[in-house]
Motif scaffolding. Sequence first.
Motif, PDB file in Angstrom:
ATOM      1  N   GLY A   1      -8.999  -3.339  11.411  1.00  0.00           N
ATOM      2  CA  GLY A   1      -8.603  -2.810  10.143  1.00  0.00           C
ATOM      3  C   GLY A   1      -7.404  -3.548   9.488  1.00  0.00           C
ATOM      4  O   GLY A   1      -6.795  -3.948  10.275  1.00  0.00           O
ATOM      5  N   LEU A   2      -7.501  -3.411   8.226  1.00  0.00           N
ATOM      6  CA  LEU A   2      -6.332  -4.000   7.621  1.00  0.00           C
ATOM      7  C   LEU A   2      -4.999  -3.052   8.019  1.00  0.00           C
ATOM      8  O   LEU A   2      -3.888  -3.693   7.833  1.00  0.00           O
ATOM      9  CB  LEU A   2      -6.426  -3.640   5.938  1.00  0.00           C
ATOM     10  N   PHE A   3      -5.148  -1.872   8.165  1.00  0.00           N
ATOM     11  CA  PHE A   3      -4.113  -1.079   8.445  1.00  0.00           C
ATOM     12  C   PHE A   3      -4.126  -0.718   9.937  1.00  0.00           C
ATOM     13  O   PHE A   3      -3.657   0.379  10.518  1.00  0.00           O
ATOM     14  CB  PHE A   3      -4.190   0.266   7.803  1.00  0.00           C
ATOM     15  N   GLY A   4      -4.494  -1.704  10.932  1.00  0.00           N
ATOM     16  CA  GLY A   4      -4.629  -1.488  12.212  1.00  0.00           C
ATOM     17  C   GLY A   4      -5.744  -0.813  12.844  1.00  0.00           C
ATOM     18  O   GLY A   4      -6.723  -0.401  12.137  1.00  0.00           O
ATOM     19  N   TYR A  43     -13.987   4.430  12.564  1.00  0.00           N
ATOM     20  CA  TYR A  43     -12.666   3.791  12.609  1.00  0.00           C
ATOM     21  C   TYR A  43     -12.098   4.253  14.039  1.00  0.00           C
ATOM     22  O   TYR A  43     -12.314   5.481  14.452  1.00  0.00           O
ATOM     23  CB  TYR A  43     -11.450   4.532  11.770  1.00  0.00           C
TER      24      TYR A  43
END
Length: 488
Positions: free
Chosen positions: A140-143, A487
Amino acid sequence: MTTDIATARITYDKFYIGGSWVRPSTDRLITPIDASTEEPLGQVPEGACADIDAAVTAARATFDDPSGWASWDPARRAEVMERLATAIDKRAEEFVNRVSAQNGIPVAVAQQLEIGYPTAVLRFYAGLAREFSQIETRAGLFGGLIDVRKKPAGVVAAIAPWNFPQALSMFKIAPAMAAGCTLVVKPSPETVLDAYLLAEAIDEAQVPAGVINVVPAGREVGAYLVSHPGVDKVAFTGSTATGRSIAETCGRLLRPVTLELGGKSAAILLDDVDLDLTKIGEGLFASTLLNNGQTCFIGTRVLAPQSRYSEVVDAFTAFVAGLQVGNAHDPATQIGPMATDAQRQRVESFIATGLAEGARMTTGGRRPAGRDKGWFVEPTVFADVDNRAAIAREEIFGPVLTLIAYDDIDDAVRIANDSDYGLGGTVWTEDPDRGLAVASRIQTGTIGVNRYIPDPAAPFGGVKASGLGRELGPEGLAAYLQTQTIYR
Ligand code: NAD
């Protein structure tokens, strides 16, 4: 199934639902008719809403089973698909006989497209099922990690027309099986005996109960199936008018739908075309007159350069006048009868319209001499046709070609694109690069240069009034999958 030895009529009295042969809910019957002789071919039950309920319930239960078909590894489903292909192949000759009798497709064409082709599609999707990965994990781009999962779309209502009943059913069954969906297949009332043969093959191949359920029925019951609360996705091939009505229902229900509809494609002859029909005749025939003109993708608007127009008219007139018209079962037949009496009346009314519009009929136009049984109509050529004429705009679905003159390439492209439809098409030229350049300018879902045949490996479908979505190829599998993101 029973076969009356004296009349060779084939009778079924049950539906194939939930992996067994079950009694119909009413005593209504369908009597398929031999298009070449007008003789009844047999009798099968006609599905009613209660039979659709039973079929959807069976498909739903199989789909919802947590350890069932939808949860299987795709490679395991591929084994079942390959067994089904083998069971269909075993019945090849009977499929050809039944389809040709019912809809008038010449056996020579049925041997290529109604058998062999459907099992190639089935095996192609079995191959894709073996390869396809259901989960892709991304950073993920945000971890964190993200799983993108491909899940089967659910219970599919698969509705097929009569012109290529086996191939067009398989365009839906094969990707749906590969994806892990279950199906209710509704064949057209004109072509039911081949659908029963398919049900027998499904039974023999031990496709798990409820994966494919087959209920032949007419329009109202088809509409009932489309709006059934137990259905998750609709796949339809048929007329644009029916497609619009199905799209309205699916729009209201927000139900995914694939629509393969009508066509009025262009066959564009460039000015360098070699008109030696001993060379290009076979390809030209297949792409303009296949299955007695009852093929959605054929190029029935033939666009010819002004500079060679009279030569093209002469070549097409001789070519079409020389086609062998006859009983669909005769291996020498190139043009068989129309599928139904109503279909012949439709074609004849378009021929009358063409004459009333002032087009010049250069061959055909009548019922062939000496054939007082069977729904025959002579293959017909109209020259001097304006692209605004009804015979150039509306899908005739019969062996009627319209020859339209163009000035230059831009004019040819303009005329080709001036259509409500956009399904198939061809460009004929000695220069393949030039052909490719013209083909890429045509607003259509599929097009060929000096040849045309939908290939199982490539997406098939239309733009504009020819439909929504694509069948065949990996794109055809995507239509039966849902994407879920997790996610983690
Ligand atoms: P049709 O639309 O009348 O019927 C097609 C199927 O839909 C049949 O099974 C019919 O019983 C069912 N049906 C009819 N009304 C329905 C409704 N309201 N809801 C649900 N189901 C319904 O078409 P047809 O006359 O059988 O077939 C000829 C047409 O199909 C032509 O227009 C042709 O171009 C088109 N076609 C398109 C393709 C393609 O791939 N684009 C291929 C073959 C045929």
